[in-house]
Design a protein around this motif. Structure first.
Motif, PDB file in Angstrom:
ATOM      1  N   VAL A  28       0.839  -1.196   0.000  1.00 57.51           N
ATOM      2  CA  VAL A  28       0.000   0.000   0.000  1.00 57.51           C
ATOM      3  C   VAL A  28       0.873   1.245   0.000  1.00 57.51           C
ATOM      4  O   VAL A  28       0.636   2.212  -0.741  1.00 57.51           O
ATOM      5  N   LEU A  29       1.892   1.244   0.844  1.00 62.49           N
ATOM      6  CA  LEU A  29       2.806   2.381   0.918  1.00 62.49           C
ATOM      7  C   LEU A  29       3.592   2.531  -0.386  1.00 62.49           C
ATOM      8  O   LEU A  29       3.752   3.640  -0.909  1.00 62.49           O
ATOM      9  N   LYS A  30       4.065   1.415  -0.914  1.00 61.27           N
ATOM     10  CA  LYS A  30       4.822   1.460  -2.171  1.00 61.27           C
ATOM     11  C   LYS A  30       3.960   2.007  -3.305  1.00 61.27           C
ATOM     12  O   LYS A  30       4.444   2.764  -4.162  1.00 61.27           O
ATOM     13  N   LYS A  31       2.696   1.625  -3.340  1.00 56.12           N
ATOM     14  CA  LYS A  31       1.808   2.099  -4.402  1.00 56.12           C
ATOM     15  C   LYS A  31       1.593   3.606  -4.305  1.00 56.12           C
ATOM     16  O   LYS A  31       1.581   4.314  -5.333  1.00 56.12           O
ATOM     17  N   SER A  32       1.454   4.135  -3.084  1.00 56.41           N
ATOM     18  CA  SER A  32       1.299   5.580  -2.919  1.00 56.41           C
ATOM     19  C   SER A  32       2.546   6.324  -3.382  1.00 56.41           C
ATOM     20  O   SER A  32       2.452   7.369  -4.039  1.00 56.41           O
ATOM     21  N   ILE A  33       3.709   5.797  -3.034  1.00 53.96           N
ATOM     22  CA  ILE A  33       4.968   6.405  -3.481  1.00 53.96           C
ATOM     23  C   ILE A  33       5.032   6.418  -5.003  1.00 53.96           C
ATOM     24  O   ILE A  33       5.361   7.437  -5.634  1.00 53.96           O
ATOM     25  N   GLU A  34       4.681   5.297  -5.594  1.00 52.87           N
ATOM     26  CA  GLU A  34       4.705   5.169  -7.051  1.00 52.87           C
ATOM     27  C   GLU A  34       3.761   6.155  -7.715  1.00 52.87           C
ATOM     28  O   GLU A  34       4.119   6.825  -8.697  1.00 52.87           O
ATOM     29  N   ARG A  35       2.542   6.285  -7.163  1.00 54.53           N
ATOM     30  CA  ARG A  35       1.555   7.191  -7.765  1.00 54.53           C
ATOM     31  C   ARG A  35       2.026   8.643  -7.724  1.00 54.53           C
ATOM     32  O   ARG A  35       1.890   9.388  -8.698  1.00 54.53           O
ATOM     33  N   LEU A  36       2.595   9.051  -6.607  1.00 53.85           N
ATOM     34  CA  LEU A  36       3.011  10.446  -6.480  1.00 53.85           C
ATOM     35  C   LEU A  36       4.259  10.730  -7.306  1.00 53.85           C
ATOM     36  O   LEU A  36       4.415  11.834  -7.839  1.00 53.85           O
ATOM     37  N   GLU A  37       5.121   9.748  -7.441  1.00 54.41           N
ATOM     38  CA  GLU A  37       6.266   9.926  -8.335  1.00 54.41           C
ATOM     39  C   GLU A  37       5.810  10.022  -9.783  1.00 54.41           C
ATOM     40  O   GLU A  37       6.367  10.813 -10.567  1.00 54.41           O
ATOM     41  N   GLU A  38       4.776   9.256 -10.134  1.00 53.18           N
ATOM     42  CA  GLU A  38       4.219   9.341 -11.486  1.00 53.18           C
ATOM     43  C   GLU A  38       3.669  10.739 -11.766  1.00 53.18           C
ATOM     44  O   GLU A  38       3.689  11.199 -12.911  1.00 53.18           O
TER      45      GLU A  38
END
Length: 336
Positions: A28-38
Motif C-alpha cells: 500500500v505504501l509502495k503504491k502511494s509512493i509510485e503514484r506520487l512519483e508518477e
C-alpha cells in the motif's frame, strides 16, 4: 499574523511520527509512493514509515528525530505521514518548534495533534486532510483531489471547496474503485437550527480524541495563540470524532470549554463520525443542540471531515467562510 508556505510542492517528505506501516501492508505504501512519483513529485521517504511495533512506528525519540529532520530541511516542501495512529503525543516533548521551517504538514486523525500543536506554537498554517496512503489510486474523487490546490494556494490568495456529492459508508475491497473510496451514500450537511447558517473565523481543529490531550500542556495554548497571531478575531472550530461515544464526546467538549478553547468563537462544524454511539438515550444530535445552547453559537454537522471519507482540506489558521444551505456546503479560505 499567520504565515503560509509559498505554494510550491515539489518534494514530499514521508515520515511516521505516529504509526508506521507493517510489513504485510508495505505494498500500500509502495503504491502511494509510485503514484506520487508518477505525478512528478520527488519523494524523501524515511525509515519510520516501514516499521510498526507496539502501537507506534518507532520509539518517540527516533520518530521525533526523523520528523524534525524533515521539518527543518528547506528542500522538503510538504511533510506527509502515511496515516494516523495512536501515540503521536509522545513525540511532542522532543520537537524544537523554533527550528521548523515554513512548509506544509498534511494529515488527519492522530496527526491532527501535530498539526494543531505546530500552528499554535509557531503561527504557521497546517493542513488537515487526506492521508498519504489514500493517494495510491489512479484517480481521486473531486473532494479529495483538492488537497493539492489548497497547498498550492499562496499567502494573500483564497480558495473555495464544496461539499461532496457522496460519501463512503463502508469499504468494499471486493470492488475497488479507481478513486480508492467507495462513495455510495448521499452527502447531507446539517445544522442544529435546521436553517441555513454561515460561519466566519480563523480555523482551528482536528480529531477530538487526540487534540483534547493538548489541554493543560505547553503545546495547547489557544489563548496565547489568539493573542500573538489573531488578536481580536474569532476562532471557527472544525472537529471530528473517531471512536468516542456521545457521553465521552460531551465530556471532552466540556473540558475544552472549561479550558477556554471555546472563548470568542463564531461556531463549530463537526465531521461525519463512525462513532457517536448514544448513551442512555442521549443522541449526538441532542448533544449538538445542548452545546449550541451552552456556547451561544451555531453548529453544523455531518460535514466532509474526518474518518468517513471524502474530506475537505481545512487549513489551521486560515480565515474561513463556511456556508451551509439545503444540505450542501461551501468552504472558502483566505490565506491572510
Amino acid at each position: 499574523m499567520i504565515r503560509y508556505p509559498d505554494g510550491k510542492i515539489e518534494t514530499i517528505g514521508v515520515t511516521a511520527p505516529s504509526s508506521g506501516v507493517a510489513p504485510d501492508m508495505h505494498e500500500v505504501l509502495k503504491k502511494s509512493i509510485e503514484r506520487l512519483e508518477e505525478r512528478g513529485f520527488k519523494l524523501q521517504v524515511g525509515d519510520t514509515p516501514w516499521t510498526q511495533q507496539e502501537a507506534k512506528s518507532a520509539p518517540a525519540e527516533v520518530r521525533a528525530e526523523e520528523l524534525m529532520k524533515m521539518l527543518s530541511d528547506p528542500s522538503v516542501d510538504l511533510v506527509m505521514p502515511p496515516w494516523g495512529g495512536e501515540l503521536l503525543v509522545e513525540v511532542l516533548e522532543f520537537l524544537d518548534f523554533s527550528k521548523i521551517e515554513l512548509k506544509w504538514i498534511l494529515g488527519y486523525s492522530d496527526i491532527s495533534m501535530l498539526l494543531l500543536a505546530v500552528t499554535l506554537n509557531t503561527g504557521y498554517a497546517t493542513a488537515h486532510g487526506v492521508n498519504f496512503v489514500d493517494l495510491r489510486g489512479p484517480e481521486s474523487d473531486d473532494t479529495t483531489a483538492k488537497w493539492l490546490n489548497v497547498l498550492q494556494t499562496k499567502q494573500g490568495e483564497s480558495i473555495a471547496q464544496v461539499s461532496s456529492e457522496k460519501y463512503q459508508k463502508e469499504w468494499d475491497h471486493d470492488h475497488p474503485t479507481p478513486v480508492i473510496f467507495n462513495l455510495t451514500e448521499d452527502t447531507e450537511w446539517k445544522t442544529v437550527s435546521g436553517e441555513s447558517e454561515q460561519f466566519k473565523g480563523r480555523l482551528l481543529g482536528g480529531c477530538i480524541d487526540v487534540i483534547r490531550h493538548l489541554i493543560g500542556t505547553p503545546y495547547g495554548d489557544v489563548d496565547g495563540f489568539r493573542e500573538r497571531h489573531i488578536p481580536g478575531e474569532p476562532v471557527l472550530w472544525y472537529l471530528e470524532n473517531c471512536e468516542m461515544n456521545v457521553a465521552d464526546l460531551k465530556r471532552s467538549l466540556t473540558q475544552m470549554k472549561y479550558a477556554g478553547w471555546f472563548n470568542h468563537i463564531s461556531g463549530i462544524v463537526f465531521g461525519r463520525s463512525p462513532a457517536n454511539q448514544e448513551i442512555g438515550g442521549y443522541t449526538v444530535e441532542k448533544m449538538y443542540e445542548d452545546l449550541s445552547d451552552e456556547l451561544g453559537v451555531p453548529i453544523a454537522y455531518d460535514i466532509d471531515l474526518g474518518h468517513i471519507p471524502p474530506q475537505i482540506t481545512f487549513v489551521n489558521g486560515a480565515y474561513a467562510t463556511i456556508d451551509v444551505e439545503n444540505g450542501k456546503g461551501k468552504v472558502e479560505m483566505e490565506f491572510k
